[in-house]
Motif scaffolding. Structure first.
Motif, mmCIF file in Angstrom:
data_model
loop_
_atom_site.group_PDB
_atom_site.id
_atom_site.type_symbol
_atom_site.label_atom_id
_atom_site.label_comp_id
_atom_site.label_asym_id
_atom_site.label_seq_id
_atom_site.Cartn_x
_atom_site.Cartn_y
_atom_site.Cartn_z
ATOM 1 N N THR A 20 0.845 -1.190 0.000
ATOM 2 C CA THR A 20 0.000 0.000 0.000
ATOM 3 C C THR A 20 0.877 1.236 0.000
ATOM 4 O OG1 THR A 20 -1.789 -1.105 1.191
ATOM 5 C CG2 THR A 20 -1.768 1.303 1.246
ATOM 6 N N LEU A 21 0.582 2.171 -0.890
ATOM 7 C CA LEU A 21 1.322 3.433 -0.968
ATOM 8 C C LEU A 21 0.568 4.505 -0.193
ATOM 9 C CD1 LEU A 21 3.656 5.107 -2.111
ATOM 10 C CD2 LEU A 21 2.273 5.494 -4.172
ATOM 11 N N PRO A 22 1.110 4.987 0.936
ATOM 12 C CA PRO A 22 0.425 6.017 1.721
ATOM 13 C C PRO A 22 0.746 7.414 1.211
ATOM 14 C CG PRO A 22 2.388 5.312 2.876
ATOM 15 C CD PRO A 22 2.327 4.500 1.597
ATOM 16 N N PHE A 23 -0.110 8.361 1.544
ATOM 17 C CA PHE A 23 0.196 9.759 1.268
ATOM 18 C C PHE A 23 1.421 10.168 2.087
ATOM 19 C CE2 PHE A 23 -4.419 10.052 0.222
ATOM 20 C CZ PHE A 23 -4.290 10.600 -1.049
ATOM 21 N N PRO A 24 2.411 10.820 1.475
ATOM 22 C CA PRO A 24 3.605 11.241 2.221
ATOM 23 C C PRO A 24 3.276 12.156 3.396
ATOM 24 C CG PRO A 24 4.010 11.383 -0.132
ATOM 25 C CD PRO A 24 2.545 11.103 0.030
ATOM 26 N N PHE A 25 2.296 13.046 3.223
ATOM 27 C CA PHE A 25 1.991 13.994 4.288
ATOM 28 C C PHE A 25 1.272 13.334 5.463
ATOM 29 C CE2 PHE A 25 -1.398 14.620 1.026
ATOM 30 C CZ PHE A 25 -2.482 14.152 1.743
ATOM 31 N N VAL A 26 0.825 12.092 5.281
ATOM 32 C CA VAL A 26 0.157 11.394 6.369
ATOM 33 C C VAL A 26 1.161 10.658 7.240
ATOM 34 C CG1 VAL A 26 -1.462 9.550 6.950
ATOM 35 C CG2 VAL A 26 -2.025 11.182 5.138
ATOM 36 N N HIS A 27 2.106 9.925 6.604
ATOM 37 C CA HIS A 27 3.049 9.148 7.412
ATOM 38 C C HIS A 27 4.287 9.959 7.803
ATOM 39 C CE1 HIS A 27 6.064 8.344 4.230
ATOM 40 N NE2 HIS A 27 5.041 8.222 3.415
ATOM 41 N N GLY A 28 4.493 11.127 7.161
ATOM 42 C CA GLY A 28 5.548 12.026 7.601
ATOM 43 C C GLY A 28 6.952 11.588 7.266
ATOM 44 N N GLY A 29 7.093 10.610 6.389
ATOM 45 C CA GLY A 29 8.419 10.122 6.034
ATOM 46 C C GLY A 29 8.783 10.462 4.613
ATOM 47 N N ASP A 30 9.587 9.590 3.993
ATOM 48 C CA ASP A 30 9.959 9.788 2.599
ATOM 49 C C ASP A 30 8.726 9.659 1.713
ATOM 50 O OD1 ASP A 30 12.609 10.028 3.381
ATOM 51 O OD2 ASP A 30 12.985 7.865 3.172
ATOM 52 N N ASP A 31 8.859 10.101 0.458
ATOM 53 C CA ASP A 31 7.733 10.017 -0.462
ATOM 54 C C ASP A 31 7.237 8.582 -0.613
ATOM 55 O OD1 ASP A 31 7.746 12.693 -0.812
ATOM 56 O OD2 ASP A 31 8.625 12.686 -2.809
ATOM 57 N N VAL A 32 8.169 7.639 -0.706
ATOM 58 C CA VAL A 32 7.824 6.218 -0.803
ATOM 59 C C VAL A 32 8.534 5.488 0.329
ATOM 60 C CG1 VAL A 32 7.858 4.150 -2.230
ATOM 61 C CG2 VAL A 32 7.608 6.401 -3.315
ATOM 62 N N PRO A 33 7.808 4.863 1.237
ATOM 63 C CA PRO A 33 8.452 4.176 2.360
ATOM 64 C C PRO A 33 9.435 3.099 1.884
ATOM 65 C CG PRO A 33 6.091 4.372 2.728
ATOM 66 C CD PRO A 33 6.340 4.808 1.314
ATOM 67 N N GLN A 34 10.563 2.982 2.569
ATOM 68 C CA GLN A 34 11.574 2.011 2.193
ATOM 69 C C GLN A 34 11.037 0.584 2.246
ATOM 70 O OE1 GLN A 34 14.664 2.807 0.991
ATOM 71 N NE2 GLN A 34 14.739 0.636 0.461
ATOM 72 N N SER A 35 10.159 0.310 3.188
ATOM 73 C CA SER A 35 9.589 -1.039 3.293
ATOM 74 C C SER A 35 8.819 -1.420 2.037
ATOM 75 C CB SER A 35 8.669 -1.131 4.514
ATOM 76 O OG SER A 35 7.602 -0.194 4.413
ATOM 77 N N MET A 36 8.151 -0.426 1.440
ATOM 78 C CA MET A 36 7.410 -0.688 0.209
ATOM 79 C C MET A 36 8.362 -0.937 -0.957
ATOM 80 S SD MET A 36 4.687 1.771 -1.687
ATOM 81 C CE MET A 36 4.271 1.414 -3.391
ATOM 82 N N ILE A 37 9.415 -0.127 -1.049
ATOM 83 C CA ILE A 37 10.422 -0.316 -2.097
ATOM 84 C C ILE A 37 11.035 -1.707 -1.993
ATOM 85 C CG2 ILE A 37 12.675 0.465 -2.937
ATOM 86 C CD1 ILE A 37 11.880 3.290 -2.015
ATOM 87 N N ASP A 38 11.354 -2.122 -0.772
ATOM 88 C CA ASP A 38 11.962 -3.435 -0.562
ATOM 89 C C ASP A 38 11.031 -4.557 -1.016
ATOM 90 O OD1 ASP A 38 14.141 -2.147 0.522
ATOM 91 O OD2 ASP A 38 13.578 -2.518 2.603
ATOM 92 N N SER A 39 9.742 -4.417 -0.745
ATOM 93 C CA SER A 39 8.778 -5.449 -1.128
ATOM 94 C C SER A 39 8.643 -5.549 -2.647
ATOM 95 C CB SER A 39 7.412 -5.154 -0.497
ATOM 96 O OG SER A 39 7.462 -5.268 0.904
ATOM 97 N N ILE A 40 8.583 -4.399 -3.318
ATOM 98 C CA ILE A 40 8.489 -4.417 -4.777
ATOM 99 C C ILE A 40 9.735 -5.040 -5.390
ATOM 100 C CG2 ILE A 40 8.377 -2.964 -6.851
ATOM 101 C CD1 ILE A 40 6.641 -1.013 -5.260
ATOM 102 N N GLU A 41 10.904 -4.652 -4.881
ATOM 103 C CA GLU A 41 12.147 -5.191 -5.419
ATOM 104 C C GLU A 41 12.253 -6.696 -5.164
ATOM 105 O OE1 GLU A 41 13.987 -3.931 -7.444
ATOM 106 O OE2 GLU A 41 14.021 -1.755 -7.215
ATOM 107 N N ALA A 42 11.792 -7.151 -3.999
ATOM 108 C CA ALA A 42 11.817 -8.587 -3.701
ATOM 109 C C ALA A 42 10.924 -9.349 -4.667
ATOM 110 C CB ALA A 42 11.375 -8.826 -2.257
ATOM 111 N N ASN A 43 9.764 -8.789 -4.979
ATOM 112 C CA ASN A 43 8.889 -9.429 -5.966
ATOM 113 C C ASN A 43 9.544 -9.455 -7.338
ATOM 114 O OD1 ASN A 43 6.793 -9.977 -4.183
ATOM 115 N ND2 ASN A 43 5.633 -8.132 -4.697
ATOM 116 N N ARG A 44 10.140 -8.345 -7.718
ATOM 117 C CA ARG A 44 10.766 -8.252 -9.040
ATOM 118 C C ARG A 44 11.916 -9.246 -9.184
ATOM 119 N NH1 ARG A 44 10.650 -3.389 -12.025
ATOM 120 N NH2 ARG A 44 12.903 -3.170 -11.865
#
Length: 265
Positions: free
Chosen positions: A134-158
């Motif tokens: 799930t991609l959250p709004f950056p202004f809601v979670h207060g972190g980077d534009d795309v959370p690192q955990s999400m990037i890691d999951s996509i890369e693991a799938n790829r």
């Protein structure tokens, strides 16, 4: 008796016949729409279509104060409605566990999910999907534009050649900062999501699925940077980041989603 009914993906007609029959026979009908929503029907339209009164519960009313639902189910035939498939969210699983622990009989009547719809509409084979994110709004979670955990999951799938469904954030009961449909809710759009993801995967193939389950869904495949410049209409939207593409999947993306042939070969 507590019956969980998934309403499907779009409007009042998306529910199964079995689900509709359970709604019609219920003594009381509860619902929550914070985990997902039917954008093709309001609560009033659902009530009119199924000839029932629906008691909508907010997040706290399900997770922190489920007593009205559970106590009613001890003596009455109660239906609990959600968009999509009713057991996708852990919130609903928790409510079912609480009911069973109180000796309340439960039943689940499933609805169509965004995951199965994404596979069917894009032509990407359902057994070739990996972990969803799930991609959250950056202004809601207060972190980077795309959370690192999400990037890691996509890369693991790829790395495993698997496709990734990217669910897009829905925020309810707050004043939006980007200008949502009204002052109480905001839906992330696929172009906004593609722009966020393009910062790391500019030229990667992605697929937009908009309004799955509606009479006129939109399916569009191109690079993330191109998709970020396009508009896909009313919500709900999601993205798919394909992994390795089988030749039949490639043909489907070209024919069904307008993908440039060069991107899928």
């Amino acid at each position: 008796m507590l019956t969980f009914v998934g309403l499907g993906l779009y409007d009042a007609s998306s529910v199964t016949v079995e689900g509709r029959n359970r709604i019609l026979s219920a003594d009381r009908v509860f619902a929550e729409f914070y985990t997902s929503q039917l954008v093709g029907a309001t609560v009033s339209e659902l009530e009119a279509a199924h000839d029932v009164e629906i008691e909508v519960r907010d997040r706290a009313g399900v997770e922190q104060d489920p007593e009205p639902i559970l106590s009613a189910a001890e003596t009455e035939d109660v239906v609990f409605l959600t968009a999509g498939d009713t057991m996708i969210s852990t919130t609903h699983v928790d409510l079912r566990i609480r009911a069973e622990e109180r000796g309340v009989e439960t039943r689940v009547i499933h609805g169509v999910t965004a995951e199965t719809a994404a596979s069917g509409l894009t032509g990407l084979q359902n057994y070739r999907f990996g972990k969803a994110v799930t991609l959250p709004f950056p202004f809601v979670h207060g972190g980077d534009d795309v959370p690192q955990s999400m990037i890691d999951s996509i890369e693991a799938n790829r790395e495993r050649g698997l496709h990734t469904i990217v669910y897009l954030d829905i925020k309810v009961d707050y004043v939006p900062r980007r200008g949502g449909p009204d002052e109480h809710e905001e839906f992330m759009t696929a172009d906004y999501a593609a722009a966020l993801l393009a910062s790391g995967w500019k030229d990667e193939l992605a697929v937009v699925v908009a309004r799955a389950g509606s009479p006129e869904p939109v399916v569009r495949a191109d690079t993330l940077s191109v998709l970020a410049t396009e508009e896909f209409g009313e919500p709900l939207h999601l993205l798919v980041i394909p992994g390795d593409v089988h030749h039949i999947e490639a043909d489907a993306l070209v024919s069904l989603a307008g993908a440039p042939r060069s991107l899928v070969e």
